[in-house]
Design a protein around this motif. Structure first.
Motif, PDB file in Angstrom:
ATOM      1  N   THR A 245      28.329  21.628  45.115  1.00  0.00           N
ATOM      2  CA  THR A 245      28.108  20.390  45.281  1.00  0.00           C
ATOM      3  C   THR A 245      27.730  20.151  47.385  1.00  0.00           C
TER       4      THR A 245
ATOM      5  N   LEU B 127      24.368  22.139  47.871  1.00  0.00           N
ATOM      6  CA  LEU B 127      23.386  21.854  47.363  1.00  0.00           C
ATOM      7  C   LEU B 127      22.473  20.711  48.491  1.00  0.00           C
ATOM      8  N   ARG B 128      24.196  19.620  48.632  1.00  0.00           N
ATOM      9  CA  ARG B 128      23.345  18.331  49.588  1.00  0.00           C
ATOM     10  C   ARG B 128      23.125  18.889  50.646  1.00  0.00           C
TER      11      ARG B 128
ATOM     12  N   ALA C 150      19.720  19.899  50.660  1.00  0.00           N
ATOM     13  CA  ALA C 150      18.635  18.901  50.531  1.00  0.00           C
ATOM     14  C   ALA C 150      18.580  18.060  51.597  1.00  0.00           C
TER      15      ALA C 150
ATOM     16  N   GLN D   4      14.104  20.446  52.782  1.00  0.00           N
ATOM     17  CA  GLN D   4      14.861  21.188  51.817  1.00  0.00           C
ATOM     18  C   GLN D   4      14.982  22.829  51.558  1.00  0.00           C
TER      19      GLN D   4
ATOM     20  N   LEU E 111      15.219  24.587  48.745  1.00  0.00           N
ATOM     21  CA  LEU E 111      15.430  24.982  47.213  1.00  0.00           C
ATOM     22  C   LEU E 111      15.478  26.814  46.663  1.00  0.00           C
TER      23      LEU E 111
ATOM     24  N   ARG F  37      15.520  21.076  41.239  1.00  0.00           N
ATOM     25  CA  ARG F  37      14.640  20.335  42.354  1.00  0.00           C
ATOM     26  C   ARG F  37      14.221  19.142  42.005  1.00  0.00           C
TER      27      ARG F  37
ATOM     28  N   TYR G  59      16.835  16.621  40.724  1.00  0.00           N
ATOM     29  CA  TYR G  59      18.585  17.030  41.176  1.00  0.00           C
ATOM     30  C   TYR G  59      17.957  16.319  42.894  1.00  0.00           C
ATOM     31  N   GLN G  60      18.186  18.137  43.535  1.00  0.00           N
ATOM     32  CA  GLN G  60      17.925  17.915  45.146  1.00  0.00           C
ATOM     33  C   GLN G  60      17.257  16.788  46.162  1.00  0.00           C
TER      34      GLN G  60
ATOM     35  N   TRP H  44      18.302  13.735  45.890  1.00  0.00           N
ATOM     36  CA  TRP H  44      20.237  13.689  46.666  1.00  0.00           C
ATOM     37  C   TRP H  44      19.228  13.057  48.041  1.00  0.00           C
ATOM     38  N   ARG H  45      18.316  13.804  48.266  1.00  0.00           N
ATOM     39  CA  ARG H  45      17.247  14.375  49.770  1.00  0.00           C
ATOM     40  C   ARG H  45      17.101  12.481  49.955  1.00  0.00           C
TER      41      ARG H  45
END
Length: 438
Positions: free
Chosen positions: A167, A170-171, A174, A180, A182, A225, A227-228, A231-232
């Protein structure tokens, strides 16, 4: 999350032992249990440090018999097991950490009359890899014991207050400046779960009586996609452009991390992501019926806590931290090379007329090269990196003070000389801080 309770007086004076309570997820479990009124004991690896008042020494690798656990269960009413490893290392194998040790713990609970056992497992299929397969082997064996128990199998676990392993990666992807990254095309489905919601669920499970195995995830699947992207936006990083990393390139990076035994993602996690990590269709209804709660959506969890500048720091320092580390390694190895290869005549010329002239300057230069080589290799090895950086700081400070006093002209060297140390010293201090990361 529905119906968040306050501290429950019903649990006052009752004690729960949390195995893995010092981990990322374990911290949220401990907080929720305390909010529900439990007295919490955390079973942790001591690692040569004094234990806190709420800690009990626990080495799963060595605790594979029920008798090994009996002393830790003195006065304990319930147990939560949240311990686990993502990779095998030395004697820490999946079979020992995920099956043998927790099974011995559960058997000890039966012998001591512990009233409740909650297992925090993982969502996936055994064919995803030995991590999942070993977790599920214990889940099944736990259900066969004469012990009131429940197994929770969470999907991707995140928190707005921190991150860990995959995680964190991924953060960082993002929150990358400008655009970002992917993995693949981002089509894979996940059902992310807030760690705070998992903690609440565990606290309710410990206090309850229902038994069985439960998938745990957010209300509905969403693509990687999406999910990120959420977060962005939460991080408030400008730029909507997405750069898709070819799936083959990600697989190659995962293979390299697996071979090196390092990195946030292994083959098991990669297979789970590619297949999709989602719960059974009726999972949410079962949680609501048996525990009286439904986990929140990612959107709701992010909306409950606005991001701060420190969150962007954490995301955007993710890749800078290893870049700084390897830059320091390269600098120390180059410095060692210079110490070995600089001609003796040049060393004597530079030290002529200074206090160093009477201190065997050639020998000092060669010895400094050896010290730089050893420290560079130490930091590169990854073993106790904070100690390595501390040694580098002390050595660099000694260089700066001794050479700056003995050869003041080095401060005015047009190529940097000692002046560069004014940047290197705080850079090493920053690296010392960044070595503590998850």
């Amino acid at each position: 999350m529905e119906n968040l309770p306050q501290a429950s007086p019903d649990n006052a004076g009752r004690t729960v032992l949390v195995v893995g309570g010092a981990g990322f997820i374990g911290g949220y479990l401990v907080a929720a249990l305390r909010r529900h009124g439990w007295r919490v004991l955390r079973a942790v690896r001591a690692r040569g440090r004094p234990l806190a008042d709420d800690e009990r020494a626990c080495d799963l690798q060595a605790m594979v018999r029920a008798d090994d656990w009996i002393p830790l269960l003195d006065g304990v009413d319930a147990v939560v097991n949240a311990a686990g490893i993502l990779r095998e290392e030395g004697g820490q194998t999946f079979e020992v950490i995920h099956v043998d040790a927790p099974l011995a713990l559960a058997q000890a609970c039966v012998a001591r009359g512990v009233c409740r056992f909650v297992q925090v497992s993982a969502l996936g299929l055994p064919e995803d890899g030995p991590f999942i397969a070993s977790k599920h082997r214990f889940d099944e064996r736990l259900g066969g014991l004469a012990l009131s128990s429940v197994v929770l199998r969470p999907s991707v676990v995140y928190s707005v207050s921190g991150s860990y392993g995959g995680t964190s990666l991924l953060r960082a992807l993002a929150g990358f400046p400008g655009f970002q990254w992917l993995p693949g095309d981002g089509r894979w489905q996940v059902q992310p779960l807030a760690a705070e919601d998992l903690g609440e669920l565990v606290a309710r499970a410990v206090s309850g009586t229902v038994t069985g195995i439960y998938d745990v995830g957010g209300p509905a699947p969403l693509s990687l996609r999406d999910y990120q992207g959420q977060w962005r936006r939460w991080l408030r990083v400008p730029g909507e452009r997405v750069v898709a990393v070819p799936e083959a390139a990600v697989s190659l990076a995962v293979t390299a991390m697996e071979a090196l035994g390092r990195g946030p993602v292994g083959r098991t996690m990669w297979r789970m992501l590619q297949r999709g990590n989602t719960t059974a269709p009726d999972a949410g209804e079962r949680l609501a019926a048996d525990f009286g709660m439904r986990p929140r959506t990612l959107e709701d969890a992010l909306a409950s806590a606005p991001s701060q500048v420190q969150d962007r720091w954490q995301a955007q320092l993710y890749f800078l931290a290893p870049a700084l580390r390897w830059s320091v390694v390269a600098l120390w190895l180059l410095s060692a090379l210079a110490g070995f290869l600089t001609p003796a005549a040049d060393i004597r010329r530079l030290s002529a007329g200074t206090p160093l002239d009477a201190m065997s300057p050639v020998l000092l230069a060669r010895g400094g090269g050896v010290a730089d080589l050893l420290l560079g290799l130490w930091l590169a090895s990854g073993w106790r990196p904070r100690a390595a950086v501390s040694a580098m700081l002390l050595l660099l400070l000694a260089y700066t003070l001794v050479l700056g006093t003995a050869v003041p002209a080095l401060w005015w060297d047009p190529l940097g000389g000692l002046a560069k140390n004014l940047v290197l010293l705080p850079a090493l201090a920053v690296l010392w801080v960044l070595t503590e990361r998850r």
